[in-house]
Write a protein that holds these residues in place. Structure first.
Motif, PDB file in Angstrom:
ATOM      1  N   HIS A  21       0.837  -1.213   0.000  1.00  0.00           N
ATOM      2  CA  HIS A  21       0.000   0.000   0.000  1.00  0.00           C
ATOM      3  C   HIS A  21       0.872   1.263   0.000  1.00  0.00           C
ATOM      4  N   VAL A  22       2.060   1.168   0.603  1.00  0.00           N
ATOM      5  CA  VAL A  22       2.963   2.327   0.594  1.00  0.00           C
ATOM      6  C   VAL A  22       3.524   2.503  -0.823  1.00  0.00           C
ATOM      7  N   GLN A  23       3.925   1.398  -1.424  1.00  0.00           N
ATOM      8  CA  GLN A  23       4.419   1.432  -2.807  1.00  0.00           C
ATOM      9  C   GLN A  23       3.366   2.032  -3.745  1.00  0.00           C
ATOM     10  N   ASN A  24       2.110   1.641  -3.533  1.00  0.00           N
ATOM     11  CA  ASN A  24       1.023   2.163  -4.373  1.00  0.00           C
ATOM     12  C   ASN A  24       0.954   3.687  -4.299  1.00  0.00           C
ATOM     13  N   VAL A  25       1.067   4.208  -3.084  1.00  0.00           N
ATOM     14  CA  VAL A  25       0.975   5.664  -2.919  1.00  0.00           C
ATOM     15  C   VAL A  25       2.215   6.340  -3.512  1.00  0.00           C
ATOM     16  N   LEU A  26       3.374   5.727  -3.301  1.00  0.00           N
ATOM     17  CA  LEU A  26       4.605   6.329  -3.834  1.00  0.00           C
ATOM     18  C   LEU A  26       4.556   6.374  -5.364  1.00  0.00           C
ATOM     19  N   ALA A  27       3.879   5.402  -5.953  1.00  0.00           N
ATOM     20  CA  ALA A  27       3.778   5.355  -7.417  1.00  0.00           C
ATOM     21  C   ALA A  27       2.897   6.477  -7.961  1.00  0.00           C
ATOM     22  N   THR A  28       2.100   7.106  -7.091  1.00  0.00           N
ATOM     23  CA  THR A  28       1.238   8.203  -7.553  1.00  0.00           C
ATOM     24  C   THR A  28       1.921   9.565  -7.402  1.00  0.00           C
ATOM     25  N   CYS A 152       2.389   7.182   9.624  1.00  0.00           N
ATOM     26  CA  CYS A 152       2.459   7.167   8.145  1.00  0.00           C
ATOM     27  C   CYS A 152       1.490   6.148   7.568  1.00  0.00           C
ATOM     28  N   ASP A 153       1.430   4.984   8.197  1.00  0.00           N
ATOM     29  CA  ASP A 153       0.540   3.941   7.685  1.00  0.00           C
ATOM     30  C   ASP A 153      -0.916   4.425   7.701  1.00  0.00           C
ATOM     31  N   ALA A 154      -1.318   4.991   8.836  1.00  0.00           N
ATOM     32  CA  ALA A 154      -2.702   5.453   8.969  1.00  0.00           C
ATOM     33  C   ALA A 154      -3.001   6.570   7.971  1.00  0.00           C
ATOM     34  N   VAL A 155      -2.037   7.452   7.747  1.00  0.00           N
ATOM     35  CA  VAL A 155      -2.245   8.589   6.844  1.00  0.00           C
ATOM     36  C   VAL A 155      -2.206   8.128   5.382  1.00  0.00           C
ATOM     37  N   LEU A 156      -1.198   7.327   5.041  1.00  0.00           N
ATOM     38  CA  LEU A 156      -1.011   6.956   3.628  1.00  0.00           C
ATOM     39  C   LEU A 156      -2.174   6.129   3.094  1.00  0.00           C
ATOM     40  N   LYS A 158      -5.121   6.564   3.564  1.00  0.00           N
ATOM     41  CA  LYS A 158      -6.228   7.473   3.220  1.00  0.00           C
ATOM     42  C   LYS A 158      -6.039   8.066   1.824  1.00  0.00           C
ATOM     43  N   LEU A 159      -4.841   7.959   1.282  1.00  0.00           N
ATOM     44  CA  LEU A 159      -4.561   8.656   0.022  1.00  0.00           C
ATOM     45  C   LEU A 159      -5.011   7.824  -1.174  1.00  0.00           C
ATOM     46  N   PRO A 160      -5.412   8.497  -2.254  1.00  0.00           N
ATOM     47  CA  PRO A 160      -5.893   7.784  -3.433  1.00  0.00           C
ATOM     48  C   PRO A 160      -4.848   6.800  -3.950  1.00  0.00           C
ATOM     49  N   GLY A 161      -5.287   5.602  -4.269  1.00  0.00           N
ATOM     50  CA  GLY A 161      -4.392   4.604  -4.862  1.00  0.00           C
ATOM     51  C   GLY A 161      -3.766   3.663  -3.856  1.00  0.00           C
ATOM     52  N   ALA A 162      -3.872   3.979  -2.541  1.00  0.00           N
ATOM     53  CA  ALA A 162      -3.184   3.137  -1.543  1.00  0.00           C
ATOM     54  C   ALA A 162      -3.785   1.736  -1.483  1.00  0.00           C
ATOM     55  N   LEU A 163      -5.099   1.680  -1.462  1.00  0.00           N
ATOM     56  CA  LEU A 163      -5.767   0.398  -1.256  1.00  0.00           C
ATOM     57  C   LEU A 163      -6.361  -0.112  -2.558  1.00  0.00           C
ATOM     58  N   GLY A 164      -6.479  -1.408  -2.656  1.00  0.00           N
ATOM     59  CA  GLY A 164      -7.042  -2.010  -3.868  1.00  0.00           C
ATOM     60  C   GLY A 164      -8.451  -1.497  -4.112  1.00  0.00           C
ATOM     61  N   ASP A 165      -9.236  -1.386  -3.048  1.00  0.00           N
ATOM     62  CA  ASP A 165     -10.628  -0.941  -3.152  1.00  0.00           C
ATOM     63  C   ASP A 165     -10.786   0.293  -2.263  1.00  0.00           C
ATOM     64  N   GLU A 166     -11.025   1.447  -2.903  1.00  0.00           N
ATOM     65  CA  GLU A 166     -11.106   2.726  -2.158  1.00  0.00           C
ATOM     66  C   GLU A 166     -12.157   2.686  -1.047  1.00  0.00           C
TER      67      GLU A 166
END
Ligand SMILES: C[S@@+](CC[C@H](N)C(=O)[O-])C[C@H]1O[C@@H](n2cnc3c(N)ncnc32)[C@H](O)[C@@H]1O
Length: 231
Positions: A21-28, A152-156, A158-166
């Motif tokens: 999920h962190v990688q997902n956010v970093l990719a955005t 960071c985990d709790a905040v990240l 929340k960001l678009p793209g972090a989770l498979g299903d928003e």
């Protein structure tokens, strides 16, 4: 979101940054960067801490070391930095991290997180450089690294793209969708195990009844004393 972590143990964050999920956010376009104050200390031998004035156990992180590290990274006097971005010192006695604070931080474009170690920070770091002091709970960890990862985990997530299903992050414990209550219980296959049945309504296919049942369970959990619920 741009997150900078000031830590004496940057290698701890390699594992964290490699999580999906962190990688997902970093990719955005978000970033998670670590700065080691030891690399910017003006003192010899990589010194970052010193004994406390007045005596007592342990070592205290020096204000001049944090000043140098923040100044080297941002190119401004750290006293002015907190007007431009949230500078958060992690400390056991700080404001408790809860869902409203996580949502507030998730709206920030940038965060600076200061990890303490040993006895903690020279108080002037908190007074002059930090905009916030945040605690993840009323207990004492050995350092601010795990506390920073929790934040960071709790905040990240929340960001678009972090989770498979928003939807996972919109209808979950303490969210507005659940009126700030803990989430309702979940079940999956098998529908019966050792005589333990899944609530009938969840197998009914009646979406309205299921939604009502879930709302009611969530409210029930919210009305109970904290600490009495499962996940
Ligand atoms: C051993 S602790 C210092 C404890 C400090 N002497 C006290 O009694 O409050 C070292 C560092 O770990 C971090 N830390 C420990 N527990 C924490 C918590 N519950 N929440 C946030 N940070 C914590 C802080 O950055 C702190 O400076």
């Amino acid at each position: 979101m741009k997150i900078d972590v000031f830590t004496l143990f940057p290698e701890w964050f390699q594992w964290f940054a490699s999580q999906r999920h962190v990688q997902n956010v970093l990719a955005t376009g978000s970033s998670l960067e670590c700065v080691n104050p030891r690399e910017h200390t003006p003192l010899s031998g990589g010194q970052v801490d010193d004994t406390p004035f007045g005596g007592g156990a342990g070592m205290v992180l020096r204000v001049d070391v944090l000043d140098s590290a923040l100044r080297a990274h941002y190119g401004v006097d750290p006293v002015a930095l907190r007007e431009r971005r949230r500078v958060i010192a992690l400390a056991p006695g700080g404001r408790l991290l809860d869902e409203p604070l996580v949502e507030e931080l998730a709206r920030e474009p940038a965060l600076t997180l200061l990890c303490g170690r040993y006895e903690g920070f020279d108080e002037r770091i908190i007074e002059h450089f930090a905009s916030d002091v945040v605690s993840i709970g009323r207990y004492v960890l050995s350092g601010g690294e795990l506390a920073t990862m929790v934040l960071c985990d709790a905040v990240l997530r929340k960001l678009p793209g972090a989770l498979g299903d928003e939807r996972s992050a919109t209808e979950e414990s303490f969210s507005a969708a659940l009126e700030g209550n803990p989430e309702y219980p979940h079940y999956t296959r098998p529908a019966e195990y050792r005589g333990w049945q899944v609530p009938e309504v969840l197998l009914s296919g009646h979406h309205e009844q299921i939604a009502r049942w879930r709302r009611e369970r969530s409210r029930e959990r919210g009305a109970r004393a904290p600490g009495h619920d499962g996940d």
